[in-house]
Design an enzyme around this catalytic site. Structure first.
Site, PDB file in Angstrom:
ATOM      1  N   CYS A  15       0.824  -1.057  -0.034  1.00 40.81           N
ATOM      2  CA  CYS A  15       0.006   0.008   0.052  1.00 40.81           C
ATOM      3  C   CYS A  15       0.680   1.294   0.018  1.00 40.81           C
ATOM      4  O   CYS A  15       2.199   1.192  -0.425  1.00 40.81           O
ATOM      5  CB  CYS A  15      -1.088  -0.181   1.289  1.00 40.81           C
ATOM      6  SG  CYS A  15      -0.337   0.160   2.872  1.00 40.81           S
ATOM      7  N   ASN A  18       2.611   1.335   4.306  1.00 39.25           N
ATOM      8  CA  ASN A  18       2.879   0.251   5.185  1.00 39.25           C
ATOM      9  C   ASN A  18       2.478   0.285   6.494  1.00 39.25           C
ATOM     10  O   ASN A  18       3.133  -0.527   7.448  1.00 39.25           O
ATOM     11  CB  ASN A  18       4.248  -0.446   4.798  1.00 39.25           C
ATOM     12  CG  ASN A  18       4.252  -1.902   5.477  1.00 39.25           C
ATOM     13  OD1 ASN A  18       5.224  -2.264   5.922  1.00 39.25           O
ATOM     14  ND2 ASN A  18       3.412  -2.685   5.019  1.00 39.25           N
ATOM     15  N   CYS A  20      -1.379   0.655   7.327  1.00 40.32           N
ATOM     16  CA  CYS A  20      -2.982   0.562   7.262  1.00 40.32           C
ATOM     17  C   CYS A  20      -3.259  -0.718   6.438  1.00 40.32           C
ATOM     18  O   CYS A  20      -3.329  -1.790   7.046  1.00 40.32           O
ATOM     19  CB  CYS A  20      -3.684   1.703   7.014  1.00 40.32           C
ATOM     20  SG  CYS A  20      -3.330   3.247   8.096  1.00 40.32           S
ATOM     21  N   ARG A  21      -3.382  -0.708   5.292  1.00 34.70           N
ATOM     22  CA  ARG A  21      -3.963  -1.702   4.436  1.00 34.70           C
ATOM     23  C   ARG A  21      -3.363  -2.968   4.184  1.00 34.70           C
ATOM     24  O   ARG A  21      -3.430  -3.838   4.305  1.00 34.70           O
ATOM     25  CB  ARG A  21      -4.286  -1.092   3.086  1.00 34.70           C
ATOM     26  CG  ARG A  21      -5.650  -0.214   3.241  1.00 34.70           C
ATOM     27  CD  ARG A  21      -5.796   0.500   1.973  1.00 34.70           C
ATOM     28  NE  ARG A  21      -4.829   1.416   1.811  1.00 34.70           N
ATOM     29  CZ  ARG A  21      -4.651   2.293   0.545  1.00 34.70           C
ATOM     30  NH1 ARG A  21      -5.644   2.202  -0.356  1.00 34.70           N
ATOM     31  NH2 ARG A  21      -3.712   2.978   0.362  1.00 34.70           N
ATOM     32  N   SER A  22      -1.952  -2.717   3.775  1.00 31.79           N
ATOM     33  CA  SER A  22      -0.859  -3.759   3.540  1.00 31.79           C
ATOM     34  C   SER A  22      -0.463  -4.612   4.701  1.00 31.79           C
ATOM     35  O   SER A  22      -0.515  -5.911   4.683  1.00 31.79           O
ATOM     36  CB  SER A  22       0.397  -3.489   2.570  1.00 31.79           C
ATOM     37  OG  SER A  22       0.970  -2.570   3.436  1.00 31.79           O
ATOM     38  N   ASP A 134      -8.416   3.587   1.573  1.00 35.79           N
ATOM     39  CA  ASP A 134      -7.704   3.859   2.471  1.00 35.79           C
ATOM     40  C   ASP A 134      -8.189   4.281   3.586  1.00 35.79           C
ATOM     41  O   ASP A 134      -8.678   5.489   3.585  1.00 35.79           O
ATOM     42  CB  ASP A 134      -6.562   4.784   1.969  1.00 35.79           C
ATOM     43  CG  ASP A 134      -5.457   5.200   2.757  1.00 35.79           C
ATOM     44  OD1 ASP A 134      -5.421   4.853   4.046  1.00 35.79           O
ATOM     45  OD2 ASP A 134      -4.560   5.794   2.404  1.00 35.79           O
TER      46      ASP A 134
END
Length: 170
Positions: A15, A18, A20-22, A134
């Site tokens: 993401c 690095n 939140c999402r990934s 996001d």
């Protein structure tokens, strides 16, 4: 797939920063592999396209959302994706189209660029959506919603990879 049938399948979730999402995707996917008894058959990592959070833990809202569902995100430390890693990876999973474009532009070869895909491409529930939202500028509830999206898509991705990994297909 790794040329050596005994080598683990190497996947990196990417993401922006690095945090939140990934990390969510990497932690969820690693847990799916562990639950299936395949931890040793997968090497799972995550990274960001940007370097502004390198060395930091995941966002506290990420850690809280993960913990509420039984995942441990406390050891995560952000890192930036290194294009030199492409030859060592089997799959590079972008969390949105901007990451996909950046990663493909960083790929040293066409074969490496072909390793880049979007996470939501694996989940039929999102035929019109390509980007995992996001949650960074949102409240903690958005982190829970994003984690639900990530979990569902990671399960779909895992279902596609698991048979080949179990068989040790090259």
């Amino acid at each position: 797939m790794s040329p050596d049938a005994d080598a683990p399948f190497r996947v990196s979730f990417v993401c922006s920063g690095n945090i939140c999402r990934s990390p969510m995707a990497g932690i969820v996917f690693a847990q799916l592999a562990a639950d299936a008894g395949l931890s040793d058959r997968f090497h799972v990592e995550s990274a960001g396209t940007g370097d502004w959070h390198v060395g930091e833990p995941a966002d506290e809202r990420t850690i809280a959302a993960l913990a509420a569902r039984g995942y441990d995100g406390s050891r995560h430390r952000a890192r930036q994706f290194d294009p030199d890693r492409f030859p060592d990876l089997d799959l590079v999973v972008a969390l949105d189209r901007s990451h996909e474009r950046i990663l493909r532009s960083w790929a040293p070869t066409m074969d490496d660029a072909a390793k880049v895909t979007l996470l939501l491409r694996y989940d039929d529930a999102w035929p019109q959506q390509t980007d995992v939202p996001d949650p960074y500028y949102a409240d903690r509830h958005e982190f829970d919603r994003v984690l639900s999206t990530v979990e569902r898509a990671c399960r779909a991705l895992f279902r596609q990879l698991e048979p080949a990994v179990r068989q040790g297909a090259p």
